[in-house]
Scaffold this active site. Structure first.
Site, PDB file in Angstrom:
ATOM      1  N   ASP A 242      -9.788  -0.637  -6.385  1.00  9.47           N
ATOM      2  CA  ASP A 242      -9.473  -1.315  -5.130  1.00  9.47           C
ATOM      3  C   ASP A 242     -10.610  -1.045  -4.147  1.00  9.47           C
ATOM      4  O   ASP A 242     -10.802   0.092  -3.705  1.00  9.47           O
ATOM      5  CB  ASP A 242      -8.148  -0.727  -4.609  1.00  9.47           C
ATOM      6  CG  ASP A 242      -7.389  -1.674  -3.729  1.00  9.47           C
ATOM      7  OD1 ASP A 242      -8.034  -2.374  -2.932  1.00  9.47           O
ATOM      8  OD2 ASP A 242      -6.149  -1.698  -3.824  1.00  9.47           O
TER       9      ASP A 242
ATOM     10  N   GLU B 233      -8.160 -10.281  -1.625  1.00  9.95           N
ATOM     11  CA  GLU B 233      -6.861 -10.217  -0.935  1.00  9.95           C
ATOM     12  C   GLU B 233      -7.006 -10.685   0.500  1.00  9.95           C
ATOM     13  O   GLU B 233      -8.045 -10.481   1.114  1.00  9.95           O
ATOM     14  CB  GLU B 233      -6.334  -8.787  -0.932  1.00  9.95           C
ATOM     15  CG  GLU B 233      -4.938  -8.681  -0.364  1.00  9.95           C
ATOM     16  CD  GLU B 233      -4.775  -7.696   0.784  1.00  9.95           C
ATOM     17  OE1 GLU B 233      -3.631  -7.320   1.059  1.00  9.95           O
ATOM     18  OE2 GLU B 233      -5.788  -7.323   1.419  1.00  9.95           O
TER      19      GLU B 233
ATOM     20  N   ASP C 242      -9.858  -5.622  -0.922  1.00  7.97           N
ATOM     21  CA  ASP C 242      -8.958  -5.556   0.220  1.00  7.97           C
ATOM     22  C   ASP C 242      -9.451  -6.440   1.375  1.00  7.97           C
ATOM     23  O   ASP C 242     -10.632  -6.385   1.739  1.00  7.97           O
ATOM     24  CB  ASP C 242      -8.965  -4.081   0.670  1.00  7.97           C
ATOM     25  CG  ASP C 242      -7.838  -3.755   1.593  1.00  7.97           C
ATOM     26  OD1 ASP C 242      -6.683  -3.913   1.183  1.00  7.97           O
ATOM     27  OD2 ASP C 242      -8.118  -3.342   2.737  1.00  7.97           O
TER      28      ASP C 242
ATOM     29  N   HIS D 282       2.237  -2.935  -3.321  1.00 12.41           N
ATOM     30  CA  HIS D 282       2.399  -1.775  -2.444  1.00 12.41           C
ATOM     31  C   HIS D 282       2.570  -2.176  -0.973  1.00 12.41           C
ATOM     32  O   HIS D 282       2.851  -1.318  -0.141  1.00 12.41           O
ATOM     33  CB  HIS D 282       1.180  -0.868  -2.591  1.00 12.41           C
ATOM     34  CG  HIS D 282      -0.059  -1.547  -2.091  1.00 12.41           C
ATOM     35  ND1 HIS D 282      -0.612  -2.631  -2.737  1.00 12.41           N
ATOM     36  CD2 HIS D 282      -0.820  -1.339  -0.994  1.00 12.41           C
ATOM     37  CE1 HIS D 282      -1.664  -3.051  -2.060  1.00 12.41           C
ATOM     38  NE2 HIS D 282      -1.814  -2.274  -0.991  1.00 12.41           N
ATOM     39  N   ASP D 283       2.360  -3.448  -0.647  1.00 13.35           N
ATOM     40  CA  ASP D 283       2.575  -3.915   0.727  1.00 13.35           C
ATOM     41  C   ASP D 283       3.896  -4.667   0.858  1.00 13.35           C
ATOM     42  O   ASP D 283       4.195  -5.217   1.921  1.00 13.35           O
ATOM     43  CB  ASP D 283       1.447  -4.874   1.148  1.00 13.35           C
ATOM     44  CG  ASP D 283       0.114  -4.159   1.299  1.00 13.35           C
ATOM     45  OD1 ASP D 283       0.119  -2.947   1.597  1.00 13.35           O
ATOM     46  OD2 ASP D 283      -0.928  -4.816   1.125  1.00 13.35           O
TER      47      ASP D 283
HETATM   48  C1  GLC Z   1      -4.520  -4.436   2.681  1.00 14.96           C
HETATM   49  C2  GLC Z   1      -3.839  -3.402   1.834  1.00 14.96           C
HETATM   50  C3  GLC Z   1      -2.925  -2.594   2.681  1.00 14.96           C
HETATM   51  C4  GLC Z   1      -3.751  -1.894   3.729  1.00 14.96           C
HETATM   52  C5  GLC Z   1      -4.590  -2.875   4.525  1.00 14.96           C
HETATM   53  C6  GLC Z   1      -5.677  -2.169   5.274  1.00 14.96           C
HETATM   54  O1  GLC Z   1      -3.663  -5.393   3.147  1.00 14.96           O
HETATM   55  O2  GLC Z   1      -3.184  -4.011   0.754  1.00 14.96           O
HETATM   56  O3  GLC Z   1      -2.170  -1.665   1.951  1.00 14.96           O
HETATM   57  O4  GLC Z   1      -2.908  -1.191   4.592  1.00 14.96           O
HETATM   58  O5  GLC Z   1      -5.231  -3.822   3.706  1.00 14.96           O
HETATM   59  O6  GLC Z   1      -6.646  -1.686   4.399  1.00 14.96           O
END
Ligand code: GLC
Length: 598
Positions: free
Chosen positions: A144, A300, A246, A374-375
């Site tokens: 990641d 993402e 990310d 995880h979100d």
């Molecule tokens: C992304 C991740 C999340 C994180 C955010 C900041 O959305 O999936 O878990 O808190 O970015 O890095």
């Protein structure tokens, strides 16, 4: 052309023979056995095959998977000890949430050294051993990459904040106090929502879209970009098979920081995703790192469907795949990411979103599909039904949805057991900075805390982060110490050990369905057609490839429901289902799924 025709003809003949010799096979316990005879006929004539299109990705949140040293936090050695379990699932790629050095303000999404392993998780030797174990089992590993921001404890930021003329100053976004307060930017995690933090030492503000401990890196500085590509090459040279990136569209920023245009007033994320040079930088990243290896890349952050192809069109040489947030965003109250109405979405909306996103990649590019990560809360609580009566059935139904759509499925660890939301009553139980800071924000602004806490039971990220449930021993066999986040009390019954023994468990159904996808390329590459669009209860679609047609019927409701597919189903062959006696026809039982060959 001639060649192609003869291949198809041979394939059809083979299928007829197989179909004659294989009866629809139904076992009498709990779910329909797999009859995966059609596989042989569709594997030819598929253009542009790629391993990452055919993969099922299994996402592991390392903090919560398996603790090997009793400190209450999952670690790399823990994952290594469970590689045979992971392999047994029939998945191909493991995506690990950030494992790099981090003070854990946001559980690893605040990186203080991109080339070191987080102490809680172990050492570089542990990582090498894990990677070796995965590759020995033909599992690929995706890490990641958090490239938009680092930790404020990263050496670059420590230097950067020292003085205005420090060589690292320009690695971050600073706004000197004499210029007056910069235009507003909203932080996702800040208690008061302000993404500019004043720093006494150099009398300047720095930008942080996320927490104060996650300063945004300045990608407009070519040195920052080169640092990132170097880091990527470092991991690729070790043998890592790709990156999940990310909030990647956030990287480019207009450094004059103009006022946010009115069209983005209520949607900061959308504004942040529209930086002026984002595509240039991704193309550069592709040239400098991605294209040099046989790796996969997935970006993402929410981008609108009309723009998604620009990131993944192979001709543009950027990324392989991209997530969208439109599906998992259904049900939130207007203009609020904080309050959700659990029933505030309809299956018709859901079908429209996923059908629209399928059409984006109909000609070129490739999509992703997920319902949990995880979100997100646990998929069965959010999209299925976690009551004792329906938890298993609806988990199986949702797994089938993910494994029959045309996109790479990203499957979240624990969903293969039907793990569901823990639904904390007290704010003290939450460990996630998002829940904690939103709570403070609502409290300080005199908002409705009761409504917020009720909503968190459905939507909070910690629901998806509780420790994995291995068995019925203390702490679900996750740790011998004190788990960093409470274990869901239902681990006594919902756990791997119990489900291994039950051939009809959610776990074994997942294994069977993942294998079924693998063996039927029509489910990977076949065209998708939505049927019975306005049906409020049943999601019905076909997948078609090289003359083979598969029908997938999914009842999303706790009641019986009818579907009108327009086909004569009496002659269709059942390939898979989640009831002992599958429905063949227009009526489906609660949360029933049936896959038929037409
Ligand atoms: C992304 C991740 C999340 C994180 C955010 C900041 O959305 O999936 O878990 O808190 O970015 O890095």
């Amino acid at each position: 052309m001639k060649n192609r025709k003869s291949i198809n003809f041979a394939a059809i003949l083979a299928t007829v023979l197989i179909a004659v010799s294989c009866q629809t096979s139904v076992n009498n316990t709990n779910q329909t056995a797999v009859n995966n005879s059609p596989q042989q006929k569709t594997s030819d004539n598929i253009p542009d095959r790629k391993w990452w299109k055919e993969a099922v990705v299994y996402q592991i949140y390392p903090r919560s998977f398996k603790d090997s040293n009793g400190d209450g936090v999952g670690d790399l050695k823990g994952i290594t000890s469970k590689l045979d379990y992971i392999k047994s699932l029939g998945v191909d790629v493991i995506w690990l949430n950030p494992i790099f050095a981090s003070p854990n303000d946001d559980n690893g999404y605040d990186i203080s050294d991109y080339q070191e392993i987080m102490k809680d998780f172990g050492t570089m030797e542990d990582f090498d051993e894990l990677l070796k174990g995965m590759h020995e089992r033909k599992l690929k590993v995706v890490l990641d990459l958090v490239a938009n921001h680092s930790s404020d404890e990263h050496r670059w930021f420590q230097e950067s904040r020292k003085s205005r003329d420090n060589p690292y100053r320009n690695y971050y976004h600073w706004w000197d106090e004499e210029k007056g307060k910069p235009n507003k930017r909203v932080s996702f995690f800040d208690v008061n929502g302000d993404a500019w933090k004043y720093d006494e030492q150099t009398r300047s503000y720095y930008l942080h879209y996320f927490s104060q401990k996650q300063p945004d890196l300045n990608w407009e500085n070519p040195q920052v970009r080169e640092e990132m590509y170097k880091i990527m090459r470092f991991w690729f040279d070790k043998g890592v098979d790709g990156f999940r990136m990310d909030v990647i569209p956030f990287i480019s920023k207009d450094t004059t920081f103009p006022p946010i245009p009115a069209e983005f007033k209520d949607d900061w994320g959308a504004f942040y995703s529209h930086g002026p040079h984002r595509h240039e930088y991704l193309q550069e990243m592709n040239r400098e790192a991605l294209s040099k290896y046989d790796v996969m890349s997935v970006g993402e952050a929410g981008v609108p469907s009309e723009e998604a192809l620009d990131y993944v069109d192979p001709a543009r040489k950027e990324l392989n795949m991209f997530y969208h947030f439109e599906g998992v965003g259904l049900g939130y109250m207007p203009n609020s990411k904080k309050i959700i109405d659990p029933n505030g979405w309809s299956l018709i909306d859901f079908k429209n979103v996923y059908s629209k996103w399928d059409s984006v990649f109909a000609e070129k590019g490739w999509g992703t599909i997920y319902l949990g990560n995880h979100d997100q809360p646990r998929m069965v609580t959010r999209w299925g039904n976690d009551s004792p009566e329906f938890r298993e059935l609806s988990s199986k139904m949702l797994s089938t949805f993910l494994l029959t759509m045309r996109s790479t499925p990203y499957y979240y660890f624990g969903d293969e057991l039907g793990m569901n939301n823990i639904k904390f009553d007290k704010i003290e139980d939450y460990k996630d900075i998002e829940s904690i800071n939103w709570y403070k924000n609502i409290k300080e602004s005199g908002g409705n805390l009761e409504e917020f806490m009720a909503s968190q039971k459905i939507a909070a990220r910690d629901n998806g982060r509780t420790p994995f449930q291995w068995d019925s021993t203390t702490n679900a066999g996750f740790t011998t110490g004190n788990p960093w986040l409470k274990v869901n009390p239902n681990y006594q019954t919902v756990n791997v050990a119990a489900q291994e023994k039950d051939e009809n468990s959610v776990l074994n159904y997942f294994r069977k369905t993942a294998k079924f996808r693998k063996e039927n390329p029509v489910l990977i590459y076949g065209t998708y057609t939505l049927l019975d669009k306005e049906n409020p209860n049943v999601y019905a679609f076909t997948r078609e490839l090289n003359g083979q047609k598969i029908l997938v019927l999914l009842n999303f409701k706790a009641q019986e429901a009818s579907v009108n597919t327009g086909f004569d189903l009496s002659k269709a062959k059942v390939l898979l289902g989640n009831y002992a006696v599958p429905s063949i026809g227009e009526r489906l039982k609660p949360y029933e799924v049936v896959i038929l060959e037409l």
